[in-house]
Design a protein around this motif. Structure first.
Motif, PDB file in Angstrom:
ATOM      1  N   UNK A   1       0.428  -7.515  -6.810  1.00 48.27           N
ATOM      2  CA  UNK A   1       1.657  -6.725  -6.802  1.00 48.27           C
ATOM      3  C   UNK A   1       1.312  -5.323  -6.318  1.00 48.27           C
ATOM      4  N   UNK A   2       1.873  -4.929  -5.201  1.00 45.58           N
ATOM      5  CA  UNK A   2       1.547  -3.636  -4.607  1.00 45.58           C
ATOM      6  C   UNK A   2       2.121  -2.466  -5.393  1.00 45.58           C
ATOM      7  N   UNK A   3       2.965  -2.728  -6.335  1.00 44.49           N
ATOM      8  CA  UNK A   3       3.529  -1.660  -7.157  1.00 44.49           C
ATOM      9  C   UNK A   3       2.798  -1.487  -8.480  1.00 44.49           C
ATOM     10  N   UNK A   4       1.805  -2.328  -8.739  1.00 44.29           N
ATOM     11  CA  UNK A   4       1.119  -2.265 -10.027  1.00 44.29           C
ATOM     12  C   UNK A   4       0.142  -1.097 -10.077  1.00 44.29           C
ATOM     13  N   UNK A   5      -0.158  -0.675 -11.292  1.00 46.30           N
ATOM     14  CA  UNK A   5      -1.114   0.420 -11.501  1.00 46.30           C
ATOM     15  C   UNK A   5      -2.518   0.005 -11.066  1.00 46.30           C
ATOM     16  N   UNK A   6      -2.878  -1.233 -11.344  1.00 43.88           N
ATOM     17  CA  UNK A   6      -4.208  -1.718 -10.970  1.00 43.88           C
ATOM     18  C   UNK A   6      -4.401  -1.653  -9.448  1.00 43.88           C
ATOM     19  N   UNK A   7      -3.375  -2.103  -8.716  1.00 42.24           N
ATOM     20  CA  UNK A   7      -3.449  -2.056  -7.252  1.00 42.24           C
ATOM     21  C   UNK A   7      -3.561  -0.616  -6.770  1.00 42.24           C
ATOM     22  N   UNK A   8      -2.768   0.256  -7.338  1.00 42.78           N
ATOM     23  CA  UNK A   8      -2.765   1.677  -6.948  1.00 42.78           C
ATOM     24  C   UNK A   8      -4.141   2.295  -7.205  1.00 42.78           C
ATOM     25  N   UNK A   9      -4.756   1.993  -8.366  1.00 41.85           N
ATOM     26  CA  UNK A   9      -6.078   2.525  -8.697  1.00 41.85           C
ATOM     27  C   UNK A   9      -7.140   2.009  -7.726  1.00 41.85           C
ATOM     28  N   UNK A  10      -7.057   0.715  -7.403  1.00 45.27           N
ATOM     29  CA  UNK A  10      -8.023   0.154  -6.463  1.00 45.27           C
ATOM     30  C   UNK A  10      -7.880   0.798  -5.084  1.00 45.27           C
ATOM     31  N   UNK A  11      -6.648   1.017  -4.660  1.00 45.12           N
ATOM     32  CA  UNK A  11      -6.414   1.658  -3.356  1.00 45.12           C
ATOM     33  C   UNK A  11      -6.950   3.097  -3.356  1.00 45.12           C
ATOM     34  N   UNK A  12      -6.719   3.829  -4.442  1.00 44.49           N
ATOM     35  CA  UNK A  12      -7.207   5.211  -4.527  1.00 44.49           C
ATOM     36  C   UNK A  12      -8.740   5.250  -4.478  1.00 44.49           C
ATOM     37  N   UNK A  13      -9.377   4.351  -5.229  1.00 40.78           N
ATOM     38  CA  UNK A  13     -10.843   4.283  -5.212  1.00 40.78           C
ATOM     39  C   UNK A  13     -11.357   3.930  -3.819  1.00 40.78           C
ATOM     40  N   UNK A  14     -10.673   2.974  -3.190  1.00 40.53           N
ATOM     41  CA  UNK A  14     -11.080   2.579  -1.848  1.00 40.53           C
ATOM     42  C   UNK A  14     -10.882   3.729  -0.858  1.00 40.53           C
ATOM     43  N   UNK A  15      -9.767   4.424  -0.961  1.00 41.29           N
ATOM     44  CA  UNK A  15      -9.512   5.555  -0.064  1.00 41.29           C
ATOM     45  C   UNK A  15     -10.558   6.646  -0.241  1.00 41.29           C
ATOM     46  N   UNK A  16     -10.941   6.921  -1.492  1.00 41.43           N
ATOM     47  CA  UNK A  16     -11.973   7.927  -1.753  1.00 41.43           C
ATOM     48  C   UNK A  16     -13.319   7.472  -1.184  1.00 41.43           C
ATOM     49  N   UNK A  17     -13.628   6.201  -1.335  1.00 41.26           N
ATOM     50  CA  UNK A  17     -14.894   5.671  -0.817  1.00 41.26           C
ATOM     51  C   UNK A  17     -14.925   5.755   0.715  1.00 41.26           C
ATOM     52  N   UNK A  18     -13.807   5.450   1.346  1.00 40.19           N
ATOM     53  CA  UNK A  18     -13.727   5.530   2.803  1.00 40.19           C
ATOM     54  C   UNK A  18     -13.883   6.974   3.254  1.00 40.19           C
ATOM     55  N   UNK A  19     -13.208   7.884   2.560  1.00 36.25           N
ATOM     56  CA  UNK A  19     -13.295   9.308   2.905  1.00 36.25           C
ATOM     57  C   UNK A  19     -14.736   9.799   2.761  1.00 36.25           C
ATOM     58  N   UNK A  20     -15.388   9.410   1.662  1.00 33.58           N
ATOM     59  CA  UNK A  20     -16.772   9.811   1.413  1.00 33.58           C
ATOM     60  C   UNK A  20     -17.699   9.250   2.497  1.00 33.58           C
ATOM     61  N   UNK A  21     -17.480   7.994   2.869  1.00 36.01           N
ATOM     62  CA  UNK A  21     -18.301   7.357   3.891  1.00 36.01           C
ATOM     63  C   UNK A  21     -18.129   8.056   5.237  1.00 36.01           C
ATOM     64  N   UNK A  22     -16.908   8.404   5.581  1.00 37.52           N
ATOM     65  CA  UNK A  22     -16.652   9.076   6.860  1.00 37.52           C
ATOM     66  C   UNK A  22     -17.258  10.475   6.875  1.00 37.52           C
ATOM     67  N   UNK A  23     -17.165  11.197   5.747  1.00 43.59           N
ATOM     68  CA  UNK A  23     -17.777  12.524   5.665  1.00 43.59           C
ATOM     69  C   UNK A  23     -19.301  12.428   5.809  1.00 43.59           C
ATOM     70  N   UNK A  24     -19.871  11.428   5.155  1.00 35.80           N
ATOM     71  CA  UNK A  24     -21.320  11.222   5.228  1.00 35.80           C
ATOM     72  C   UNK A  24     -21.740  10.918   6.668  1.00 35.80           C
ATOM     73  N   UNK A  25     -20.974  10.093   7.339  1.00 38.17           N
ATOM     74  CA  UNK A  25     -21.272   9.744   8.722  1.00 38.17           C
ATOM     75  C   UNK A  25     -21.157  10.963   9.626  1.00 38.17           C
ATOM     76  N   UNK A  26     -20.115  11.770   9.413  1.00 34.26           N
ATOM     77  CA  UNK A  26     -19.911  12.983  10.204  1.00 34.26           C
ATOM     78  C   UNK A  26     -21.051  13.976   9.969  1.00 34.26           C
ATOM     79  N   UNK A  27     -21.471  14.131   8.710  1.00 26.99           N
ATOM     80  CA  UNK A  27     -22.570  15.039   8.378  1.00 26.99           C
ATOM     81  C   UNK A  27     -23.866  14.572   9.028  1.00 26.99           C
ATOM     82  N   UNK A  28     -24.088  13.278   9.019  1.00 24.88           N
ATOM     83  CA  UNK A  28     -25.304  12.732   9.629  1.00 24.88           C
ATOM     84  C   UNK A  28     -25.306  13.005  11.132  1.00 24.88           C
ATOM     85  N   UNK A  29     -24.158  12.867  11.786  1.00 23.36           N
ATOM     86  CA  UNK A  29     -24.061  13.144  13.218  1.00 23.36           C
ATOM     87  C   UNK A  29     -24.321  14.620  13.498  1.00 23.36           C
ATOM     88  N   UNK A  30     -23.784  15.496  12.661  1.00 20.58           N
ATOM     89  CA  UNK A  30     -24.010  16.939  12.829  1.00 20.58           C
ATOM     90  C   UNK A  30     -25.483  17.287  12.638  1.00 20.58           C
TER      91      UNK A  30
END
Length: 150
Positions: free
Chosen positions: A59-88
């Motif tokens: 259920x895309x409206x559930x709290x569990x789904x929302x929490x998983x999406x937020x964690x995933x979004x943070x992980x993706x953001x962290x991974x992209x920042x790490x990749x950008x820093x490594x390139x720099x």
């Protein structure tokens, strides 16, 4: 001797078909064979931990789904920042190495010029020394004006 075989197929809860083969009048032991149930037969094996999640509706409206999406979004953001820093960091290191290479090439040129000058001085000195030194087998008599009066 006639060899006849009989096959029984059963499917377990994990979606794997087990074929039991029984050979008559051959004295062979029964060996179960594992065969994938899917008609394609060449798919990847799914670990038991993910088998139940594949078909479950989320259920895309559930709290569990929302929490998983937020964690995933943070992980993706962290991974992209790490990749950008490594390139720099890599780019910065490349620039440092280029500068060091230019300095070393300039030093090579300077040392090569210095070597050339020293070689020329050495050869000039060696020629002058050779001109002043006489060969070992020849003696020349020179008159010394100071000794001529004695």
């Amino acid at each position: 001797m006639s060899k006849t075989s009989q096959q029984n197929t059963t499917t377990d809860a994990g979606g794997v078909s087990v074929i039991h083969t029984q050979a008559h009048s051959s004295g062979l032991q029964q060996v179960p064979q594992l065969v994938p149930v899917s008609p394609g037969g060449g798919g990847k094996a799914v670990p038991p931990s993910k088998q139940g999640k594949k078909n479950s509706f989320v259920d895309r409206n559930s709290d569990e789904y929302r929490q998983r999406r937020e964690r995933n979004n943070m992980a993706v953001k962290k991974s992209r920042l790490k990749s950008k820093q490594k390139a720099q960091d890599t780019l910065q290191r490349v620039n440092q190495l280029k500068e060091e290479n230019e300095r070393l090439e300039a030093k090579i040129k300077l040392l090569t010029k210095e070597l050339s000058v020293l070689k020329d001085l050495f050869l000039e000195h060696a020629h002058n020394f050779a001109d002043n030194v006489q060969p070992a087998g020849t003696e020349t008599t020179t008159t010394n004006p100071e000794n001529s009066g004695q």
